[in-house]
Every structure is written in C-alpha cells, then in structure tokens.
Design a protein around this motif. Structure first.
Motif, PDB file in Angstrom:
ATOM      1  N   ALA A 154      -1.004  -1.073  -3.122  1.00  0.00           N
ATOM      2  CA  ALA A 154      -1.874   0.105  -3.088  1.00  0.00           C
ATOM      3  C   ALA A 154      -1.109   1.330  -2.605  1.00  0.00           C
ATOM      4  O   ALA A 154      -0.143   1.237  -1.833  1.00  0.00           O
ATOM      5  CB  ALA A 154      -3.066  -0.158  -2.172  1.00  0.00           C
ATOM      6  N   ALA A 168      -4.506   6.049   0.608  1.00  0.00           N
ATOM      7  CA  ALA A 168      -5.168   5.508   1.796  1.00  0.00           C
ATOM      8  C   ALA A 168      -5.238   6.562   2.898  1.00  0.00           C
ATOM      9  O   ALA A 168      -6.260   6.698   3.592  1.00  0.00           O
ATOM     10  CB  ALA A 168      -4.418   4.275   2.286  1.00  0.00           C
ATOM     11  N   ALA A 222      -7.896   9.112   1.921  1.00  0.00           N
ATOM     12  CA  ALA A 222      -9.256   8.577   2.081  1.00  0.00           C
ATOM     13  C   ALA A 222      -9.641   8.510   3.555  1.00  0.00           C
ATOM     14  O   ALA A 222     -10.787   8.808   3.919  1.00  0.00           O
ATOM     15  CB  ALA A 222      -9.331   7.190   1.439  1.00  0.00           C
ATOM     16  N   HIS A 237      -3.723  -5.137   5.413  1.00  0.00           N
ATOM     17  CA  HIS A 237      -4.275  -3.784   5.423  1.00  0.00           C
ATOM     18  C   HIS A 237      -3.292  -2.767   5.978  1.00  0.00           C
ATOM     19  O   HIS A 237      -2.436  -3.093   6.813  1.00  0.00           O
ATOM     20  CB  HIS A 237      -5.558  -3.733   6.262  1.00  0.00           C
ATOM     21  N   ALA A 283      -7.326   0.346   5.336  1.00  0.00           N
ATOM     22  CA  ALA A 283      -7.451   0.278   3.880  1.00  0.00           C
ATOM     23  C   ALA A 283      -6.696  -0.940   3.382  1.00  0.00           C
ATOM     24  O   ALA A 283      -5.597  -1.244   3.876  1.00  0.00           O
ATOM     25  CB  ALA A 283      -6.906   1.544   3.232  1.00  0.00           C
ATOM     26  N   HIS A 284      -7.260  -1.645   2.405  1.00  0.00           N
ATOM     27  CA  HIS A 284      -6.622  -2.852   1.874  1.00  0.00           C
ATOM     28  C   HIS A 284      -5.325  -2.476   1.168  1.00  0.00           C
ATOM     29  O   HIS A 284      -5.280  -1.534   0.367  1.00  0.00           O
ATOM     30  CB  HIS A 284      -7.561  -3.574   0.915  1.00  0.00           C
ATOM     31  N   THR A 324      -5.770  -3.403  -2.906  1.00  0.00           N
ATOM     32  CA  THR A 324      -6.783  -2.690  -3.690  1.00  0.00           C
ATOM     33  C   THR A 324      -6.916  -1.225  -3.312  1.00  0.00           C
ATOM     34  O   THR A 324      -7.427  -0.416  -4.088  1.00  0.00           O
ATOM     35  CB  THR A 324      -8.149  -3.371  -3.516  1.00  0.00           C
ATOM     36  N   LYS A 368      -8.938  -0.137  -1.139  1.00  0.00           N
ATOM     37  CA  LYS A 368     -10.312   0.087  -0.700  1.00  0.00           C
ATOM     38  C   LYS A 368     -10.382   0.179   0.822  1.00  0.00           C
ATOM     39  O   LYS A 368      -9.775  -0.633   1.529  1.00  0.00           O
ATOM     40  CB  LYS A 368     -11.202  -1.062  -1.193  1.00  0.00           C
ATOM     41  N   LEU A 369     -11.125   1.158   1.321  1.00  0.00           N
ATOM     42  CA  LEU A 369     -11.291   1.304   2.760  1.00  0.00           C
ATOM     43  C   LEU A 369     -12.108   0.140   3.311  1.00  0.00           C
ATOM     44  O   LEU A 369     -13.159  -0.219   2.767  1.00  0.00           O
ATOM     45  CB  LEU A 369     -11.981   2.617   3.104  1.00  0.00           C
TER      46      LEU A 369
END
Length: 379
Positions: free
Chosen positions: A246, A251, A254, A279, A300-301, A304, A306-307
């Motif tokens: 990612a 990240a 975000a 993460h 965040a991952h 992916t 994603k948070l």
C-alpha cells in the motif's frame, strides 16, 4: 521527630545516596552534552543543509523517498519515516536488516522533501554523542541496562525525599544558605545541604522523568497489547512484509484528513514495534510546544491501505511522551537548556560533597553524636 526515626532516615539517605552516586555522576557528566545535542550538531556541521528549491515546488511522494533509500541499501527493510520538527523539508527514512532491528543496526537516509535529493548527514548512532547517549540510557546493556538505570533513578528520588526530611530539623535554627567555616567536614556539609536544597525540584523532576524513560520498552509493549491490538485485530503469527504494497503517501494523507489540525511527525512500518505486523502507524502531533510532544496514532493496513482506526493514548503513554523532552529540558528552547545545564553542574557538587562526607564520616559514635546534636538544635 524522635531520635530513632531521625537515625532511620539518616541511614536511608546515606545508603540510597551511596549506592546510586557513581552512576548519577555518570548520568550528570554524559547528560550535560546531551542537553545541547541539537546545538552541538549545528556547530559541528552535523545538521543537513538543504539545497535551493523553486517557490512553487511540490513535495516529492514519501513512497519515492522510501524507494530511493532502499535502492541505496537493497538488503534493508523500511522501519520509520520522520520529519524534522523545525524544518519539515528534511525527511528521514530509517532502514534496517529486519523489522526488529536494534538502534545500532539502523541506517538513516536524509532527503529534501521538495527536491527528493539525498542530503549528506551523519548517522544518529555514530560518534561521541551516541556514546554519551548509550552510557546515559542503558550502559550499552539494552533493556537490563535501562531497568538498572531506572532503579538508580528511584534511589535518587528516595535520597531526595530522605534529604528533605533530614534538612528540616538540621536547618531550623540556621539561616538559609549558611556556609560556616572551621572544620572541613562542616564546610562540605553546608555545601551539600545548600546545593541539595537548591536543586531539590530539578533532581526530583529529572529523577522521575528518567525512571519513566527507562520503562519505554515495557510501556510501549503494554500499549501494543492493551490498546493497539484491539484496533488492528491482526491474526497471530503473521510476519511483517518486507516491502508493504500500500502507498505510504496515501496512508499519511488519509490520517491527516482524519485529524486535519495535527501534523505528521513520524511513521512506523509493520513490525517496527509501534504498529503491529500488518499496518502502518502514522503518528501526528500538535503545533504548540506542549502538544508537539503528544502524538495521535492512526493505523492503515500495509497491503490494502484501508484505515484501521486510531488509538487514544492512555495516561501512562502521555506521561512517557512528555517526560522524554522534559528530562533534557527540551521544551522552551535554549534558555531552559542553559538552566538545565547549570543545575546539572550544581548536582555534580551535591554528589561530590556527599561522597566526601561519606569518606570523612568518622566512627559510629561520632555519627550518633552529630544526630543527637541535630535533635537538640531542632528543639
């Protein structure tokens, strides 16, 4: 105060001071240059020099800077990214041979965030200042050394408390700051009492913050288990990826969007000890002298992007974050650092005078006679 109670406090003060004095002398001597670590780096050319950049230049992606650092050291994995507090253009990318690399194994690549150019800068874990730092923190013994120095700090606090208890009856009928002539031991005692009471608050602050700092590894581990693990919910036994897929830049953006009033301070990669094994941990700080020391982590991952959420810092983690700069007087710029250095020098006088008093302590009968004399003065 009863005679037996005063004698008991006298023994507590003597032995708590004696056990930790040599180590406290080491801490005072090594801590003095560490107070001015930033200023010494500036005077010796240790600070990175930024190249000229156009007024409309846009920052280079953090992902690009990480890739450049790893190309220079292909066997390493990324560990941290951080920014200079006073100059956000300076970006540090820390790498190491594995995610759990020790400080001695880490390598820092320094970049200009606007141009992406690598900036020549010395390593933080090299040179005489690093030697001072290791001696000051853990005696080159890792966690056992940290905990041992924490024990010495606790003995310092005990010595300060017992010294105050003894000071009250001794000085009740004497003017503050009196320095009497006559016997050499009496002169050393007066100097010990005066410098000790002058540095009372400072010794207490430095001692307590030093103890808290030595507990950083256990406290961070506890924080990971009790707070971070609940947010991340990672499956057990999964190894950290050597090259997260990612975008780190995404990240960071975000995380900043979730806390727009905070400033990105540093990022921990998976497995580096602050954000689990899968993460990114984006740590954001405030923009005031106090809130700049308190960070809010957003996770965040690493695959992916994603948070996963953020964690409210418990009180003991806030105490750790605040105690680290306070220990070296790094809150109010150079004036506070100078005050810290002066108090450090006075503390050396306290320790040396205490050693002299112990060497010239005399017989047990003489010691008890002096205690009896203090009791008479207190009446």
């Amino acid at each position: 105060m009863k005679r037996n109670t005063l004698r008991a406090w006298f023994q507590v003060h003597r032995w708590s001071s004696l056990v930790c004095t040599l180590f406290l002398l080491l801490l005072c001597v090594t801590g003095l240059p560490l107070i001015f670590w930033h200023e010494i780096a500036h005077l010796t050319g240790g600070e990175p020099e930024l190249p000229a950049a156009s007024a409309n230049a846009t920052p280079v992606s953090v992902d690009t800077l990480v890739s450049r650092a790893l190309r220079a050291r292909p066997g390493d994995v990324p560990l941290f990214v951080s920014w200079e507090e006073d100059e956000p253009r300076v970006t540090y990318v820390t790498t190491g041979p594995r995610p759990d690399a020790s400080n001695d194994e880490m390598h820092v690549s320094t970049f200009d965030a606007l141009t992406g150019v690598a900036i020549p800068a010395p390593q933080f874990n090299e040179g005489i200042m690093w030697v001072f730092y290791r001696l000051h923190t853990d005696l080159y013994a890792g966690l056992p050394g940290l905990l041992f120095m924490g024990l010495m700090g606790m003995l310092l606090v005990l010595a300060v408390v017992s010294g105050v208890v003894l000071y009250a009856p001794y000085m009740r009928k004497l003017p503050f700051g009196v320095l009497r002539g006559g016997q050499r031991r009496l002169a050393w005692l007066d100097w010990h009492n005066l410098t000790g009471i002058v540095t009372l608050a400072w010794l207490s602050v430095v001692g307590l913050t030093g103890v808290i700092n030595t507990l950083e590894q256990p406290l961070v581990g506890l924080w990971q288990q009790r707070h971070v693990a609940q947010v991340l919910q990672e499956p057990p036994g999964v190894a950290a990826p050597r090259r997260p897929a990612a975008s780190l830049q995404a990240a960071i953006e975000a995380a900043h969007a979730r806390h727009p009033d905070a400033i990105p301070s540093w990022v921990g990669f998976p497995g580096a000890g602050y954000s689990g094994s899968q993460h990114y941990g984006v740590f954001l700080r405030g923009d005031t002298p106090l809130t700049a020391r308190l960070v809010t982590p957003v996770f965040a991952h690493a695959t992916t992007g994603k948070l996963a959420g953020s964690v409210t810092q418990p009180v003991w983690m806030q105490a750790l974050l605040l105690s680290q700069p306070l220990h070296f007087g790094d809150y109010a710029g150079l004036p506070l650092k100078i005050l810290w250095a002066l108090l450090d020098l006075v503390a050396i006088v306290v320790l040396v005078s205490g050693l002299v008093l112990f060497v010239r302590r005399g017989s047990r009968a003489q010691i008890e006679a002096r205690i009896d004399a203090r009791m008479e003065m207190a009446r």
